[in-house]
Write a protein that holds these residues in place. Structure first.
Motif, PDB file in Angstrom:
ATOM      1  N   MET A  27       0.846  -1.186   0.000  1.00  0.00           N
ATOM      2  CA  MET A  27       0.000   0.000   0.000  1.00  0.00           C
ATOM      3  C   MET A  27       0.884   1.240   0.000  1.00  0.00           C
ATOM      4  SD  MET A  27      -3.474   0.354   1.651  1.00  0.00           S
ATOM      5  CE  MET A  27      -4.446   1.786   1.758  1.00  0.00           C
ATOM      6  N   GLY A  28       0.485   2.258  -0.707  1.00  0.00           N
ATOM      7  CA  GLY A  28       1.282   3.457  -0.855  1.00  0.00           C
ATOM      8  C   GLY A  28       1.078   4.463   0.266  1.00  0.00           C
ATOM      9  N   LEU A  29       1.537   5.662   0.000  1.00  0.00           N
ATOM     10  CA  LEU A  29       1.452   6.746   0.979  1.00  0.00           C
ATOM     11  C   LEU A  29       0.011   7.192   1.182  1.00  0.00           C
ATOM     12  CD1 LEU A  29       4.445   8.935  -0.243  1.00  0.00           C
ATOM     13  CD2 LEU A  29       4.376   7.489   1.797  1.00  0.00           C
ATOM     14  N   ARG A  30      -0.270   7.546   2.441  1.00  0.00           N
ATOM     15  CA  ARG A  30      -1.581   8.069   2.809  1.00  0.00           C
ATOM     16  C   ARG A  30      -1.389   9.473   3.389  1.00  0.00           C
ATOM     17  NH1 ARG A  30      -5.214   4.475   2.309  1.00  0.00           N
ATOM     18  NH2 ARG A  30      -6.714   5.353   3.760  1.00  0.00           N
ATOM     19  N   TRP A  31      -2.465  10.226   3.500  1.00  0.00           N
ATOM     20  CA  TRP A  31      -2.388  11.596   4.010  1.00  0.00           C
ATOM     21  C   TRP A  31      -1.702  11.665   5.372  1.00  0.00           C
ATOM     22  CZ3 TRP A  31      -2.697  15.376   0.828  1.00  0.00           C
ATOM     23  CH2 TRP A  31      -3.529  15.317  -0.280  1.00  0.00           C
ATOM     24  N   SER A  32      -1.864  10.651   6.181  1.00  0.00           N
ATOM     25  CA  SER A  32      -1.288  10.656   7.528  1.00  0.00           C
ATOM     26  C   SER A  32       0.218  10.390   7.548  1.00  0.00           C
ATOM     27  CB  SER A  32      -2.006   9.623   8.398  1.00  0.00           C
ATOM     28  OG  SER A  32      -1.902   8.336   7.818  1.00  0.00           O
ATOM     29  N   ASP A  33       0.798  10.028   6.418  1.00  0.00           N
ATOM     30  CA  ASP A  33       2.235   9.742   6.329  1.00  0.00           C
ATOM     31  C   ASP A  33       3.031  11.018   6.052  1.00  0.00           C
ATOM     32  OD1 ASP A  33       1.705   6.997   6.647  1.00  0.00           O
ATOM     33  OD2 ASP A  33       1.392   6.748   4.487  1.00  0.00           O
ATOM     34  N   SER A  34       2.872  12.013   6.914  1.00  0.00           N
ATOM     35  CA  SER A  34       3.411  13.347   6.638  1.00  0.00           C
ATOM     36  C   SER A  34       4.925  13.360   6.441  1.00  0.00           C
ATOM     37  CB  SER A  34       3.001  14.333   7.725  1.00  0.00           C
ATOM     38  OG  SER A  34       3.428  13.890   8.993  1.00  0.00           O
ATOM     39  N   ILE A  35       5.669  12.628   7.244  1.00  0.00           N
ATOM     40  CA  ILE A  35       7.131  12.652   7.111  1.00  0.00           C
ATOM     41  C   ILE A  35       7.569  11.992   5.810  1.00  0.00           C
ATOM     42  CG2 ILE A  35       9.311  11.856   8.119  1.00  0.00           C
ATOM     43  CD1 ILE A  35       7.963  12.200  10.884  1.00  0.00           C
ATOM     44  N   ASP A  36       6.994  10.856   5.493  1.00  0.00           N
ATOM     45  CA  ASP A  36       7.343  10.178   4.245  1.00  0.00           C
ATOM     46  C   ASP A  36       6.958  11.012   3.028  1.00  0.00           C
ATOM     47  OD1 ASP A  36       8.420   7.964   5.569  1.00  0.00           O
ATOM     48  OD2 ASP A  36       6.461   6.995   5.694  1.00  0.00           O
ATOM     49  N   ILE A  37       5.801  11.654   3.095  1.00  0.00           N
ATOM     50  CA  ILE A  37       5.379  12.536   2.009  1.00  0.00           C
ATOM     51  C   ILE A  37       6.340  13.714   1.898  1.00  0.00           C
ATOM     52  CG2 ILE A  37       3.597  14.182   1.280  1.00  0.00           C
ATOM     53  CD1 ILE A  37       1.524  12.175   2.390  1.00  0.00           C
ATOM     54  N   ALA A  38       6.745  14.275   3.033  1.00  0.00           N
ATOM     55  CA  ALA A  38       7.671  15.412   3.031  1.00  0.00           C
ATOM     56  C   ALA A  38       8.991  15.037   2.357  1.00  0.00           C
ATOM     57  CB  ALA A  38       7.927  15.890   4.454  1.00  0.00           C
ATOM     58  N   ILE A  39       9.495  13.845   2.632  1.00  0.00           N
ATOM     59  CA  ILE A  39      10.743  13.387   2.018  1.00  0.00           C
ATOM     60  C   ILE A  39      10.565  13.257   0.505  1.00  0.00           C
ATOM     61  CG2 ILE A  39      12.327  11.417   1.848  1.00  0.00           C
ATOM     62  CD1 ILE A  39      11.809  11.041   4.920  1.00  0.00           C
ATOM     63  N   GLU A  40       9.442  12.696   0.086  1.00  0.00           N
ATOM     64  CA  GLU A  40       9.169  12.555  -1.349  1.00  0.00           C
ATOM     65  C   GLU A  40       9.047  13.931  -2.021  1.00  0.00           C
ATOM     66  OE1 GLU A  40       8.067   9.669  -3.343  1.00  0.00           O
ATOM     67  OE2 GLU A  40       8.619   8.215  -1.814  1.00  0.00           O
ATOM     68  N   LEU A  41       8.391  14.876  -1.346  1.00  0.00           N
ATOM     69  CA  LEU A  41       8.251  16.219  -1.908  1.00  0.00           C
ATOM     70  C   LEU A  41       9.602  16.922  -2.007  1.00  0.00           C
ATOM     71  CD1 LEU A  41       4.995  17.392  -0.110  1.00  0.00           C
ATOM     72  CD2 LEU A  41       5.267  16.953  -2.564  1.00  0.00           C
ATOM     73  N   LEU A  42      10.444  16.722  -1.012  1.00  0.00           N
ATOM     74  CA  LEU A  42      11.777  17.317  -1.035  1.00  0.00           C
ATOM     75  C   LEU A  42      12.569  16.807  -2.235  1.00  0.00           C
ATOM     76  CD1 LEU A  42      13.783  19.156   0.443  1.00  0.00           C
ATOM     77  CD2 LEU A  42      14.470  17.170   1.787  1.00  0.00           C
ATOM     78  N   GLU A  43      12.433  15.525  -2.530  1.00  0.00           N
ATOM     79  CA  GLU A  43      13.123  14.940  -3.681  1.00  0.00           C
ATOM     80  C   GLU A  43      12.503  15.397  -5.001  1.00  0.00           C
ATOM     81  OE1 GLU A  43      12.994  10.738  -2.991  1.00  0.00           O
ATOM     82  OE2 GLU A  43      14.340  10.870  -1.257  1.00  0.00           O
ATOM     83  N   ALA A  44      11.183  15.537  -5.029  1.00  0.00           N
ATOM     84  CA  ALA A  44      10.491  15.924  -6.258  1.00  0.00           C
ATOM     85  C   ALA A  44      10.610  17.413  -6.573  1.00  0.00           C
ATOM     86  CB  ALA A  44       9.019  15.540  -6.164  1.00  0.00           C
ATOM     87  N   HIS A  45      10.755  18.229  -5.525  1.00  0.00           N
ATOM     88  CA  HIS A  45      10.791  19.695  -5.690  1.00  0.00           C
ATOM     89  C   HIS A  45      11.952  20.277  -4.876  1.00  0.00           C
ATOM     90  CE1 HIS A  45       6.816  19.453  -7.563  1.00  0.00           C
ATOM     91  NE2 HIS A  45       6.491  18.623  -6.586  1.00  0.00           N
ATOM     92  N   PRO A  46      13.189  19.950  -5.239  1.00  0.00           N
ATOM     93  CA  PRO A  46      14.333  20.363  -4.419  1.00  0.00           C
ATOM     94  C   PRO A  46      14.580  21.869  -4.369  1.00  0.00           C
ATOM     95  CG  PRO A  46      15.087  19.406  -6.481  1.00  0.00           C
ATOM     96  CD  PRO A  46      13.597  19.196  -6.423  1.00  0.00           C
ATOM     97  N   ASP A  47      14.083  22.602  -5.356  1.00  0.00           N
ATOM     98  CA  ASP A  47      14.334  24.044  -5.398  1.00  0.00           C
ATOM     99  C   ASP A  47      13.203  24.870  -4.793  1.00  0.00           C
ATOM    100  OD1 ASP A  47      16.766  23.581  -6.664  1.00  0.00           O
ATOM    101  OD2 ASP A  47      15.828  23.596  -8.655  1.00  0.00           O
TER     102      ASP A  47
END
Length: 66
Positions: free
Chosen positions: A1-21
């Motif tokens: 199962m993938g990321l859910r809204w409650s997975d804030s830290i994991d989502i934050a890491i993915e966003l940091l990688e997807a939008h580094p600037d």
């Protein structure tokens, strides 16, 4: 199962990688919602987001960026 809204830290890491600037402090919730839903690993219902969940993701992203 993938990321859910409650997975804030994991989502934050993915966003940091997807939008580094991007400074997450200045991201609008409408953009944040779209970017989370666009993540490859995200599998939750887009309608289940809330301002509180988006704020938690944004705060985690700010922490990860620093």
């Amino acid at each position: 199962m993938g990321l859910r809204w409650s997975d804030s830290i994991d989502i934050a890491i993915e966003l940091l990688e997807a939008h580094p600037d991007v400074d997450p402090q200045w991201v609008r919730f409408t953009d944040l919602h779209s970017w989370v839903c666009a993540l490859d690993d995200f599998s939750d219902d887009p309608e289940k987001s809330s301002e509180g969940l988006l704020e938690a993701i944004q705060m985690a992203w700010i922490d990860e960026a620093n």
